[in-house]
Design an enzyme around this catalytic site. Sequence first.
Site, PDB file in Angstrom:
ATOM      1  N   SER A 120       0.851  -1.185   0.000  1.00 22.05           N
ATOM      2  CA  SER A 120       0.000   0.000   0.000  1.00 22.05           C
ATOM      3  C   SER A 120       0.887   1.236   0.000  1.00 22.05           C
ATOM      4  CB  SER A 120      -0.916   0.012   1.226  1.00 22.05           C
ATOM      5  OG  SER A 120      -1.694  -1.163   1.297  1.00 22.05           O
ATOM      6  N   HIS A 125       1.595  15.125  -4.636  1.00 18.77           N
ATOM      7  CA  HIS A 125       2.422  15.953  -5.520  1.00 18.77           C
ATOM      8  C   HIS A 125       1.729  17.303  -5.660  1.00 18.77           C
ATOM      9  CE1 HIS A 125       4.699  12.357  -6.720  1.00 18.77           C
ATOM     10  NE2 HIS A 125       3.529  11.768  -6.839  1.00 18.77           N
ATOM     11  N   CYS A 148      -4.546  -2.122   0.628  1.00 18.85           N
ATOM     12  CA  CYS A 148      -5.108  -3.455   0.499  1.00 18.85           C
ATOM     13  C   CYS A 148      -5.384  -3.992   1.893  1.00 18.85           C
ATOM     14  CB  CYS A 148      -4.179  -4.389  -0.278  1.00 18.85           C
ATOM     15  SG  CYS A 148      -2.537  -4.540   0.427  1.00 18.85           S
TER      16      CYS A 148
END
Length: 273
Positions: A120, A125, A148
């Site tokens: 995971s 950004h 997950c």
Amino acid sequence: MKLTPKEIVELHGFNNLTKSLSFNMFDICYTRTQEEREAYINYIDEVYSADRLQKILSHVTEIIGAHILNIAKQDYEPQGASVTMLVSEGPVHEAKPEHFEESPGPIPQGSFVVGTLDKSHITVHTYPEYHPTAGISTFRADIDVSTCGEISPLKALNYLIHSFETDVMTIDYRVRGFTRDVTGHKLFIDHDINSIQNYIPDDVQEYYDMIDVNVYQENIFHTKCKLRNFDLNNYLFGYTKDTLSKEEQETIARQIKLEMDEIFYGKNISRDI
């Protein structure tokens, strides 16, 4: 908000479903001169530095109940930042302090932070920019939370919304892959959902006009949000509207609203303003 399980099912091994949340926020500002544009970019880079973004992502990790395994972060030149984190659903005892990494040295353009989890990850950004002639400056932050197992990125959505100054948001959520129960039967989703809006508090929804585009059979969910109330003072950098003539106020307001509409609808609109 707690996810509603579809049913209590005994799984065969690990829950292999991948749940991915992509959150994109946009802040818009009117900057009259080159000096104001550069000052806005510097302000954004200071407020949303890699260190600040790391703190936000670390709190996201706490909210979803994950454990940080690795962090990479970077402030870019001339602008922007990134952070990435790898995370795990449970503690990983073999993950030692020396596994913590920070990317060394300057990297041109932008900034980022990346966090990694056990299968995971969480990333952010940032993209500050400005129009060369129209006086519009914008700041975009892209956040991706992919998990997950039992942990869900939707739990962090409300916190992410409040962590950024947001005029327009686009939010995508998708459940990918499958896991198996003990009989071998495939499960392609493990909780009930019909809209991302279910995970946005009512007091937040009051501030936004919202549109859904969902593909239920593919477990793909998309929500767009645009700030409903408009106050010109919130979009002026370093001064207030009472320093402008009424005509100037109307012209600037039209430019900013047009910018918001183009981002919200994802297309260019006539600029006959």
